[in-house]
Write an enzyme that holds these catalytic residues in place. Structure first.
Site, PDB file in Angstrom:
ATOM      1  N   THR A 157       0.301   5.402  -1.522  1.00 39.28           N
ATOM      2  CA  THR A 157      -0.079   6.517  -0.648  1.00 39.28           C
ATOM      3  C   THR A 157       0.453   7.857  -1.156  1.00 39.28           C
ATOM      4  O   THR A 157      -0.220   8.875  -1.007  1.00 39.28           O
ATOM      5  CB  THR A 157       0.378   6.278   0.811  1.00 39.28           C
ATOM      6  OG1 THR A 157       1.713   5.810   0.812  1.00 39.28           O
ATOM      7  CG2 THR A 157      -0.499   5.266   1.511  1.00 39.28           C
ATOM      8  N   PHE A 166      -6.073   1.232   3.339  1.00 39.16           N
ATOM      9  CA  PHE A 166      -7.266   0.997   4.145  1.00 39.16           C
ATOM     10  C   PHE A 166      -6.997   0.073   5.332  1.00 39.16           C
ATOM     11  O   PHE A 166      -7.830  -0.110   6.195  1.00 39.16           O
ATOM     12  CB  PHE A 166      -8.447   0.503   3.308  1.00 39.16           C
ATOM     13  CG  PHE A 166      -8.279  -0.824   2.653  1.00 39.16           C
ATOM     14  CD1 PHE A 166      -8.516  -1.978   3.373  1.00 39.16           C
ATOM     15  CD2 PHE A 166      -7.918  -0.921   1.325  1.00 39.16           C
ATOM     16  CE1 PHE A 166      -8.382  -3.201   2.770  1.00 39.16           C
ATOM     17  CE2 PHE A 166      -7.786  -2.141   0.727  1.00 39.16           C
ATOM     18  CZ  PHE A 166      -8.014  -3.288   1.444  1.00 39.16           C
ATOM     19  N   ILE A 214       9.588   5.563  -0.340  1.00 41.46           N
ATOM     20  CA  ILE A 214       9.732   4.605  -1.434  1.00 41.46           C
ATOM     21  C   ILE A 214       9.981   5.300  -2.786  1.00 41.46           C
ATOM     22  O   ILE A 214      10.790   4.847  -3.598  1.00 41.46           O
ATOM     23  CB  ILE A 214       8.494   3.658  -1.498  1.00 41.46           C
ATOM     24  CG1 ILE A 214       8.570   2.668  -2.641  1.00 41.46           C
ATOM     25  CG2 ILE A 214       7.193   4.399  -1.582  1.00 41.46           C
ATOM     26  CD1 ILE A 214       9.393   1.474  -2.331  1.00 41.46           C
ATOM     27  N   GLN A 227       0.111  -5.552  -4.356  1.00 38.85           N
ATOM     28  CA  GLN A 227      -1.074  -5.779  -3.532  1.00 38.85           C
ATOM     29  C   GLN A 227      -2.125  -4.706  -3.812  1.00 38.85           C
ATOM     30  O   GLN A 227      -3.241  -4.798  -3.316  1.00 38.85           O
ATOM     31  CB  GLN A 227      -0.697  -5.733  -2.050  1.00 38.85           C
ATOM     32  CG  GLN A 227       0.275  -6.822  -1.636  1.00 38.85           C
ATOM     33  CD  GLN A 227       0.642  -6.695  -0.170  1.00 38.85           C
ATOM     34  OE1 GLN A 227       1.576  -6.001   0.206  1.00 38.85           O
ATOM     35  NE2 GLN A 227      -0.101  -7.369   0.671  1.00 38.85           N
ATOM     36  N   ALA A 264       0.807  -1.221   0.000  1.00 46.58           N
ATOM     37  CA  ALA A 264       0.000   0.000   0.000  1.00 46.58           C
ATOM     38  C   ALA A 264       0.843   1.276   0.000  1.00 46.58           C
ATOM     39  O   ALA A 264       0.428   2.297  -0.541  1.00 46.58           O
ATOM     40  CB  ALA A 264      -0.934   0.002   1.209  1.00 46.58           C
ATOM     41  N   ASP A 319      -5.201  -0.286  -7.732  1.00 47.69           N
ATOM     42  CA  ASP A 319      -5.482   0.996  -8.377  1.00 47.69           C
ATOM     43  C   ASP A 319      -4.949   1.115  -9.801  1.00 47.69           C
ATOM     44  O   ASP A 319      -5.173   2.123 -10.463  1.00 47.69           O
ATOM     45  CB  ASP A 319      -4.908   2.137  -7.529  1.00 47.69           C
ATOM     46  CG  ASP A 319      -3.453   1.872  -7.131  1.00 47.69           C
ATOM     47  OD1 ASP A 319      -2.651   1.479  -8.006  1.00 47.69           O
ATOM     48  OD2 ASP A 319      -3.114   2.037  -5.940  1.00 47.69           O
ATOM     49  N   HIS A 333      -4.306  -8.881  -5.654  1.00 45.84           N
ATOM     50  CA  HIS A 333      -5.627  -8.610  -5.065  1.00 45.84           C
ATOM     51  C   HIS A 333      -6.629  -8.126  -6.101  1.00 45.84           C
ATOM     52  O   HIS A 333      -7.682  -7.600  -5.747  1.00 45.84           O
ATOM     53  CB  HIS A 333      -5.506  -7.587  -3.929  1.00 45.84           C
ATOM     54  CG  HIS A 333      -4.800  -8.138  -2.731  1.00 45.84           C
ATOM     55  ND1 HIS A 333      -4.155  -7.350  -1.802  1.00 45.84           N
ATOM     56  CD2 HIS A 333      -4.630  -9.410  -2.294  1.00 45.84           C
ATOM     57  CE1 HIS A 333      -3.620  -8.114  -0.851  1.00 45.84           C
ATOM     58  NE2 HIS A 333      -3.891  -9.359  -1.142  1.00 45.84           N
TER      59      HIS A 333
END
Ligand SMILES: [Zn+2]
Length: 245
Positions: free
Chosen positions: A29, A36, A235, A106, A25, A109, A124
């Site tokens: 971000t 979430f 990152i 994972q 995730a 989007d 996912h």
């Protein structure tokens, strides 16, 4: 010995054409998409009717309340304005250079594809694709938008859903195999933006048999001592530096 010497890692990357990236995730971000699962993510949103995001995004909730489920997805998971960030662009660059073999993500989007990356395994699922649970009819995100996210299949009247893996559902076997195949054959595995706490992330990393394991995360993970390089850094910044070779 675990190192945080980025120049040393860049020398290793220069010599490799078999790098795989595993992202969590934290990759999204910086594009304004909340995690979430994290404390600052959707869990604190007020629109869950008192339920956790895990329940709103469960197979059980979808089965019992498909309309409310789709509203929740539309209002909380879809970020149409989100743009790829420095991490996505660095990975696209490494793929173009013939160094990056693939990305296992994972995230749902599709920002890697938007950045132009070709070999992306979405363990996912994603929010680009929708289908009818009854007849299997496919609808794209654009189709769904045009129909104002009606959950009624235009073909048979069945229920439409996004191709995301919900809590309580199994991962897609083909995706699992593609992810494992990339990871177990990689020379360098870079894990970014994942705490490696959430199943099944950690399980995938266990397949790695290569030379160099790299972790980039803002906080410590239980894999740090096993990694060759650990960076407690942003990152996007770190990946930009690594792709600047
Ligand atoms: Zn149908």
């Amino acid at each position: 010995m675990t190192s945080n010497n980025i120049d040393k890692l860049k020398e290793i990357i220069k010599k490799s054409n078999n790098i795989v990236f595993f992202g969590g995730a934290g990759v999204s971000t910086a594009s304004g998409i909340p995690d979430f699962r994290s404390a600052t993510g959707l869990y604190n949103e007020k629109n869950n009717k008192g339920y956790s995001p895990e329940y709103m995004l469960s197979h059980e909730f979808f089965s019992e309340h498909p309309r409310e489920f789709m509203d929740y997805v539309r209002n909380n998971l879809i970020y149409e304005e989100a743009k790829p960030n420095k991490c996505h662009l660095a990975l696209k660059k490494l793929e173009d250079m013939g160094k990056l073999k693939g990305i296992v993500t994972q995230n749902i989007d599709s920002l890697h594809q938007l950045a132009g990356s070709k070999n992306v395994v979405e363990i996912h699922g994603n929010l680009r694709d929708y289908h009818c649970v009854n007849c299997g009819k496919y609808l794209s995100f654009e189709d769904m938008k045009e129909r104002d996210f009606s959950i009624k299949c235009p073909n048979c009247g069945g229920v439409l859903r996004p191709d995301v893996v919900l809590y309580g559902e199994a991962l897609d076997l083909e995706n699992i195999n593609n992810a494992i195949n990339l990871i177990e054959n990689a020379e360098i595995l870079i894990v970014g933006g994942s705490s490696l706490m959430v199943y099944p992330a950690a399980g995938f990393i266990d397949y790695f048999r290569g030379d160099t394991l790299v972790l980039i995360n803002k906080t410590k993970t239980s894999y740090d001592s096993r990694a060759d390089f650990v960076f407690y850094e942003d990152i996007g910044n770190t990946m930009s530096q690594l792709a600047n070779i």
